[in-house]
Motif scaffolding. Structure first.
Motif, PDB file in Angstrom:
ATOM      1  N   CYS A   1      14.294 -48.752   6.982  1.00  0.00           N
ATOM      2  CA  CYS A   1      13.027 -48.217   7.796  1.00  0.00           C
ATOM      3  C   CYS A   1      13.012 -47.709   9.455  1.00  0.00           C
ATOM      4  N   ASP A   2      13.960 -47.532   9.550  1.00  0.00           N
ATOM      5  CA  ASP A   2      14.889 -47.164  11.118  1.00  0.00           C
ATOM      6  C   ASP A   2      15.028 -45.614  10.769  1.00  0.00           C
TER       7      ASP A   2
ATOM      8  N   ILE B   1      14.031 -43.588   8.222  1.00  0.00           N
ATOM      9  CA  ILE B   1      12.423 -43.200   7.644  1.00  0.00           C
ATOM     10  C   ILE B   1      11.392 -42.722   9.128  1.00  0.00           C
ATOM     11  N   ILE B   2      11.377 -43.717  10.171  1.00  0.00           N
ATOM     12  CA  ILE B   2      10.661 -43.258  11.138  1.00  0.00           C
ATOM     13  C   ILE B   2      11.183 -42.293  12.507  1.00  0.00           C
ATOM     14  N   ASN B   3      12.442 -43.054  12.342  1.00  0.00           N
ATOM     15  CA  ASN B   3      13.304 -42.597  13.407  1.00  0.00           C
ATOM     16  C   ASN B   3      13.944 -40.886  12.737  1.00  0.00           C
TER      17      ASN B   3
ATOM     18  N   ILE C   1      13.829 -39.595   9.188  1.00  0.00           N
ATOM     19  CA  ILE C   1      12.961 -38.412   8.306  1.00  0.00           C
ATOM     20  C   ILE C   1      11.448 -38.136   8.621  1.00  0.00           C
ATOM     21  N   ASN C   2      10.372 -39.277   9.442  1.00  0.00           N
ATOM     22  CA  ASN C   2       9.577 -38.517   9.264  1.00  0.00           C
ATOM     23  C   ASN C   2       9.879 -37.685  11.069  1.00  0.00           C
ATOM     24  N   LYS C   3      10.486 -37.181  11.676  1.00  0.00           N
ATOM     25  CA  LYS C   3      10.279 -36.522  13.028  1.00  0.00           C
ATOM     26  C   LYS C   3      11.228 -35.678  12.112  1.00  0.00           C
ATOM     27  N   SER C   4      11.283 -34.252  11.501  1.00  0.00           N
ATOM     28  CA  SER C   4      12.144 -33.680  10.772  1.00  0.00           C
ATOM     29  C   SER C   4      13.465 -33.843  10.744  1.00  0.00           C
TER      30      SER C   4
ATOM     31  N   CYS D   1      15.951 -34.962   9.727  1.00  0.00           N
ATOM     32  CA  CYS D   1      17.552 -35.699   8.439  1.00  0.00           C
ATOM     33  C   CYS D   1      17.901 -34.249   8.532  1.00  0.00           C
TER      34      CYS D   1
ATOM     35  N   ARG E   1      16.843 -35.592   0.676  1.00  0.00           N
ATOM     36  CA  ARG E   1      16.525 -36.722   1.689  1.00  0.00           C
ATOM     37  C   ARG E   1      16.710 -38.140   1.656  1.00  0.00           C
TER      38      ARG E   1
END
Length: 223
Positions: free
Chosen positions: A167-168, A170-172, A174-177, A179, A200
C-alpha cells in the motif's frame, strides 16, 4: 580490517523463528568476521539465562502489549544494547502480527501486537520475512567496520512508525507519479504479491504479508 571484537545477542519475542533460522544460516557467510563477533545470548542456541550487556542486540518478533514479561524484556534490551536492531518484518513494521489475536480456546483473549520500532527506539531495522542470511551478515559486518554509509537506509527504516506494505508503494510512489517502472519491488517481494502491469506495479492485498521489503528496496520512496 582492525580487530574490533563486538558482542552480539539475539532476543526473540512473538515470532515464528524464521529470523532465527536466517541468523543460524549465516555461519558460512560470517567465517571472515567470526573472530570479531561474540554471540553472548540466544535463547535457542546457548544456555544463558539473563540478557547481558551487548554491543548489538538483534530482536526478532513483535511485542505483545498485553504481556508484562515481554514489555520488561523490551525495556531491558534498550538498556543493555548499545545498538538495538529490529530483525525482520514483525519487529520492524509489524508484518502479519498486525492481524494476530492472542489466547487459545476455550478462553480466547484479544491481544495487541506492535512492532519493536513503535515501542522503543531502534537504531537499525533489517527488512524481510525473514531477512536473508546475506543481509544479516552485511549489517553485522558494517557495524564492525563502522560503515555508517551502508547502514543509513537501515537506520532510516528503524525510524518508521507505521506499517510498510505494498500500500505504501501505491500511496507514496504510484499515486504521486514517482514510479519509474524499474520492477525492483517485484523482485524483492517474497510472496510474489506484486506484478508489473502496463509498466506499473500491481499489488495483491491477498498475498501481501506487510513485510516492508518492497518499500525498503524502492528507489523512489522518500523522494
Amino acid at each position: 580490517m582492525e580487530d574490533k571484537r563486538i558482542t552480539v545477542a539475539h532476543v526473540q519475542l512473538s515470532s515464528c523463528c524464521g529470523c532465527l533460522i536466517s541468523l543460524t544460516d549465516t555461519y558460512e557467510k560470517l567465517l571472515d568476521v567470526l573472530n570479531s563477533v561474540d554471540l553472548v545470548y540466544c535463547q535457542t542456541l546457548i544456555d544463558v539465562r539473563e540478557i547481558p550487556n551487548a554491543d548489538v542486540i538483534l530482536v526478532e518478533g513483535a511485542v505483545c502489549l498485553d504481556d508484562h514479561h515481554a514489555m520488561e524484556i523490551v525495556k531491558e534490551v534498550r538498556e543493555k544494547g548499545k545498538i538495538v536492531v529490529a530483525l525482520g518484518a514483525c519487529a520492524a513494521v509489524g508484518g502479519i502480527t498486525r492481524f494476530c489475536k492472542g489466547g487459545q480456546m476455550p478462553k480466547p483473549v484479544q491481544s495487541s501486537f506492535s512492532p519493536l520500532t513503535e515501542v522503543i527506539k531502534c537504531d537499525l531495522a533489517i527488512p524481510g520475512c525473514p531477512p536473508s542470511p546475506e543481509l544479516i551478515t552485511n549489517v553485522i559486518t558494517a557495524v564492525i567496520e563502522g560503515n555508517t554509509e551502508y547502514l543509513k537506509p537501515f537506520a532510516k527504516y528503524g525510524e518508521k512508525k507505521h506499517e510498510a506494505c505494498g500500500c505504501d508503494l501505491i500511496i507514496n510512489v504510484i499515486n504521486k507519479s514517482l514510479c519509474m517502472g524499474c520492477g525492483t519491488c517485484v523482485a524483492s517481494c517474497p510472496t510474489r504479491a506484486i506484478e508489473m502491469v502496463d509498466g506499473r506495479p500491481l499489488v495483491s492485498s491477498q498475498l501481501c504479508i506487510k513485510c516492508g521489503a518492497c518499500s525498503f528496496q524502492c528507489p523512489r520512496i522518500g523522494i
